[in-house]
Design an enzyme around this catalytic site. Structure first.
Site, PDB file in Angstrom:
ATOM      1  N   HIS A  98      39.582  40.670  23.687  1.00 31.10           N
ATOM      2  CA  HIS A  98      41.042  40.519  23.808  1.00 31.10           C
ATOM      3  C   HIS A  98      41.523  39.160  23.313  1.00 31.10           C
ATOM      4  CE1 HIS A  98      42.032  44.190  26.258  1.00 31.10           C
ATOM      5  NE2 HIS A  98      40.715  44.174  26.355  1.00 31.10           N
ATOM      6  N   ASP A 106      46.385  32.543  20.521  1.00 34.33           N
ATOM      7  CA  ASP A 106      46.445  33.710  21.411  1.00 34.33           C
ATOM      8  C   ASP A 106      45.843  34.900  20.681  1.00 34.33           C
ATOM      9  OD1 ASP A 106      47.154  35.195  23.667  1.00 34.33           O
ATOM     10  OD2 ASP A 106      49.170  34.333  23.755  1.00 34.33           O
TER      11      ASP A 106
HETATM   12  P1  ADQ Z   1      47.012  37.368  28.481  1.00 31.42           P
HETATM   13  O1  ADQ Z   1      46.508  36.025  28.065  1.00 31.42           O
HETATM   14  O2  ADQ Z   1      47.110  37.628  29.921  1.00 31.42           O
HETATM   15  O3  ADQ Z   1      46.181  38.526  27.799  1.00 31.42           O
HETATM   16  P2  ADQ Z   1      49.526  38.551  27.275  1.00 31.42           P
HETATM   17  O4  ADQ Z   1      49.065  39.312  26.106  1.00 31.42           O
HETATM   18  O5  ADQ Z   1      50.815  37.839  27.046  1.00 31.42           O
HETATM   19  O6  ADQ Z   1      48.492  37.455  27.784  1.00 31.42           O
HETATM   20  O7  ADQ Z   1      49.732  39.556  28.469  1.00 31.42           O
HETATM   21  C1  ADQ Z   1      50.275  39.190  29.706  1.00 31.42           C
HETATM   22  C2  ADQ Z   1      50.750  40.431  30.457  1.00 31.42           C
HETATM   23  O8  ADQ Z   1      50.992  40.097  31.819  1.00 31.42           O
HETATM   24  C3  ADQ Z   1      52.052  40.988  29.901  1.00 31.42           C
HETATM   25  O9  ADQ Z   1      52.043  42.379  29.980  1.00 31.42           O
HETATM   26  C4  ADQ Z   1      53.102  40.375  30.828  1.00 31.42           C
HETATM   27  O10 ADQ Z   1      54.291  41.148  30.945  1.00 31.42           O
HETATM   28  C5  ADQ Z   1      52.358  40.331  32.148  1.00 31.42           C
HETATM   29  N1  ADQ Z   1      52.857  39.212  32.964  1.00 31.42           N
HETATM   30  C6  ADQ Z   1      52.935  37.925  32.600  1.00 31.42           C
HETATM   31  N2  ADQ Z   1      53.507  37.190  33.582  1.00 31.42           N
HETATM   32  C7  ADQ Z   1      53.789  38.027  34.579  1.00 31.42           C
HETATM   33  C8  ADQ Z   1      54.400  37.893  35.885  1.00 31.42           C
HETATM   34  N3  ADQ Z   1      54.874  36.728  36.329  1.00 31.42           N
HETATM   35  N4  ADQ Z   1      54.509  38.991  36.655  1.00 31.42           N
HETATM   36  C9  ADQ Z   1      54.068  40.187  36.211  1.00 31.42           C
HETATM   37  N5  ADQ Z   1      53.506  40.383  34.991  1.00 31.42           N
HETATM   38  C10 ADQ Z   1      53.363  39.328  34.198  1.00 31.42           C
HETATM   39  C11 ADQ Z   1      44.954  38.616  27.069  1.00 31.42           C
HETATM   40  C12 ADQ Z   1      44.915  37.791  25.776  1.00 31.42           C
HETATM   41  C13 ADQ Z   1      46.096  38.143  24.898  1.00 31.42           C
HETATM   42  C14 ADQ Z   1      46.137  39.642  24.642  1.00 31.42           C
HETATM   43  C15 ADQ Z   1      45.979  40.427  25.928  1.00 31.42           C
HETATM   44  C16 ADQ Z   1      45.797  41.916  25.668  1.00 31.42           C
HETATM   45  O11 ADQ Z   1      44.899  36.402  26.072  1.00 31.42           O
HETATM   46  O12 ADQ Z   1      46.058  37.439  23.673  1.00 31.42           O
HETATM   47  O13 ADQ Z   1      47.375  39.983  24.043  1.00 31.42           O
HETATM   48  O14 ADQ Z   1      44.866  39.997  26.685  1.00 31.42           O
HETATM   49  O15 ADQ Z   1      44.736  42.164  24.808  1.00 31.42           O
END
Ligand code: ADQ
Length: 478
Positions: free
Chosen positions: A154, A363
């Site tokens: 990921h 990211d």
């Molecule tokens: P993350 O680093 O966790 O994921 P991201 O892809 O932005 O980052 O996903 C975060 C998820 O958590 C989103 O669905 C967001 O809506 C949710 N989220 C964030 N803050 C929140 C809050 N306060 N309350 C509830 N939900 C919240 C890792 C990798 C990324 C990759 C993903 C998926 O680091 O690069 O995109 O996996 O593969």
């Protein structure tokens, strides 16, 4: 069709689980396919865990184990998040290596394999997720597991010059070759991996279409950019826009325009640079003072890792400085919140915003960028300001792409987003939305699982061919 077994460090049953992108993607695959989700239950114990506990929730089946306390600290806070996470995100300054943490990483993976393997049936497909579990495929093979096993990373895979800062980098690359299919978010990530394979085992080890030949087996690699459930987000954002929490937030803006950021609190997300850029924006465009509010939501996680405590302090100071300097009796420039919200409420916040800031320093993908596009009202959409160092930038080329270290450039992009004519906003949004629809979350898991399923045919074909070769050899020698 075989049963799908997902394996990740955390499963969303864990009470302490911070929200994250992995859970969103795996849940979508589980809802579509059923099967089993295996992982850590979020608890630590004084002894080795016994058999996994089976839980059925919302008609999905989970099998979970606790982890011994010291093992957890060395494996999870240590090697996974103190070594691999910074290394794979190119933060060599924040990277450390300890032999005993690497040993714990191997040990935790062996433990996962030993508790998972008795649950497996012959037709299963096993899908392992993320950097915590790179050696799991190797450990399962050592226990005699012959079913197809795929791995999806990921997060980014670093360039070889960065990767080799890790003393055990060759073991990590070799461990990935135990899988039948290895998936990456972007072509750049896959190319970095294949390049590491070439450096270690010669150019001939990488074949057409990014296959790797190792130990008589063919390992497929692929690019599977993770997407979002566009339709579900559009609906839930529109619905949440009328909900009490979103309405209260909107009323509190008293007509000011909203800039939003939603991230796990992590140094890779570029939050400090974002806060500086927002301050720069207020300095460069004083006409915007008092006209906008920046809402940053960043729930805490990984608090035991030192680097996270530090970024937390720095962000508090930075937002405090901006508010101290620019706030008025009736206006707070930055609202900085360290808490979780239900996903639907977040989607409502995203819909309400005129600008979304995604300024990750590095990211794998960044789902928030995609969620923001999906959450917009197509008739009056907001504008995404997106880091060119997030995987999402490969697809969302109509966003305002910025260099996350260029605070002046980000400040300019915020101003451009706030003053962009409606026709341009609509056109950019329509193009981005079409891209997201074409490559949504369903396509992500379907493509990966289909390729893994095909690997089953290939590996049994290879085994049969091997048996035939051996039979012919023994006939010709007798
Ligand atoms: P993350 O680093 O966790 O994921 P991201 O892809 O932005 O980052 O996903 C975060 C998820 O958590 C989103 O669905 C967001 O809506 C949710 N989220 C964030 N803050 C929140 C809050 N306060 N309350 C509830 N939900 C919240 C890792 C990798 C990324 C990759 C993903 C998926 O680091 O690069 O995109 O996996 O593969």
């Amino acid at each position: 069709m075989g049963r799908l077994i997902n394996v990740s460090n955390r499963v969303p049953l864990a009470k302490t689980a911070a929200p994250g992108g992995l859970a969103v993607g795996v849940l979508a695959a589980m809802r579509a396919r059923g099967g089993l989700w295996f992982g850590w239950n979020g608890e630590t114990t004084g002894q080795e865990p016994g058999e996994p506990e089976i839980t059925i929730r919302d008609s999905l089946t989970y099998a979970t184990i606790p982890l011994p306390q010291t093992l957890y600290e060395r494996y999870y806070s240590g090697f996974a998040n103190g070594t691999l996470w910074p290394l794979f995100h190119y933060f060599l300054a924040g990277f450390r290596y300890e032999d005993q943490e690497y040993a714990a990483y191997e040990q935790a993976n062996a433990l996962f394999a030993s508790r998972l393997s008795p649950l497996l049936a012959p037709g299963d497909l096993i899908w392992v997720h993320d950097y915590h579990l790179i050696p799991l495929g190797e450990k399962l093979r050592a226990l005699g597991v012959r079913q197809p096993v795929g791995f999806f990373l990921h997060i980014p895979f670093p360039h070889f010059e960065v990767l080799r800062a890790l003393p055990t980098f060759a073991e990590i690359v070799r461990a990935l070759l135990a899988y039948d299919l290895v998936g990456f978010q972007t072509e750049t990530d896959r190319e970095s991996f294949l390049n590491a394979v070439r450096v270690l085992w010669g150019a001939q080890s990488v074949g057409d279409g990014g296959t790797v030949v190792s130990g008589g087996r063919t390992i497929r690699t692929g690019v599977f950019p993770i997407g979002v459930d566009v339709q579900a987000i559009t609906q839930s954002a529109a619905k949440a826009a009328g909900s009490a929490p979103v309405q209260r937030m909107m009323q509190s803006l008293v007509g000011r325009r909203l800039i939003v950021g939603v991230d796990r609190l992590d140094y890779s997300k570029g939050l400090l640079e974002r806060f500086q850029a927002y301050r720069q924006f207020l300095e460069s465009y004083p006409e915007q003072i008092g006209q906008v509010t920046f809402l940053q939501i960043a729930p805490l996680g990984r608090q035991k890792v030192q680097a996270y405590a530090q970024i937390r302090d720095e962000l508090e100071q930075s937002s405090g400085r901006t508010n101290g300097r620019f706030a008025d009796a009736d206006w707070t420039p930055i609202r900085y919140l360290n808490r979780n919200f239900p996903h639907a409420t977040l989607m409502g916040f995203l819909r309400a915003a005129q600008v979304c800031l995604v300024t990750a320093l590095r990211d794998g993908m960044n789902l928030v960028a995609k969620e923001f596009i999906a959450a917009q009202d197509p008739d009056d959409p907001g504008v995404l300001v997106l880091s060119n160092r997030a995987g999402a930038a490969c697809e969302l080329t109509e966003a305002l792409l910025i260099n996350p270290y260029d605070t002046r450039g980000i400040a300019g992009a915020i101003q451009r987003a706030l003053t962009m004519p409606l026709a341009e906003r609509r056109a950019r949004h329509a193009t981005s939305l079409a891209t997201l629809r074409e490559n949504d979350i369903h396509r992500w898991h379907t493509r990966f699982i289909d390729e893994l399923q095909a690997a089953r045919g290939r590996s049994s074909g290879e085994l049969a061919a091997g048996r035939l070769r051996r039979l012919q050899q023994s006939l010709s020698s007798s």
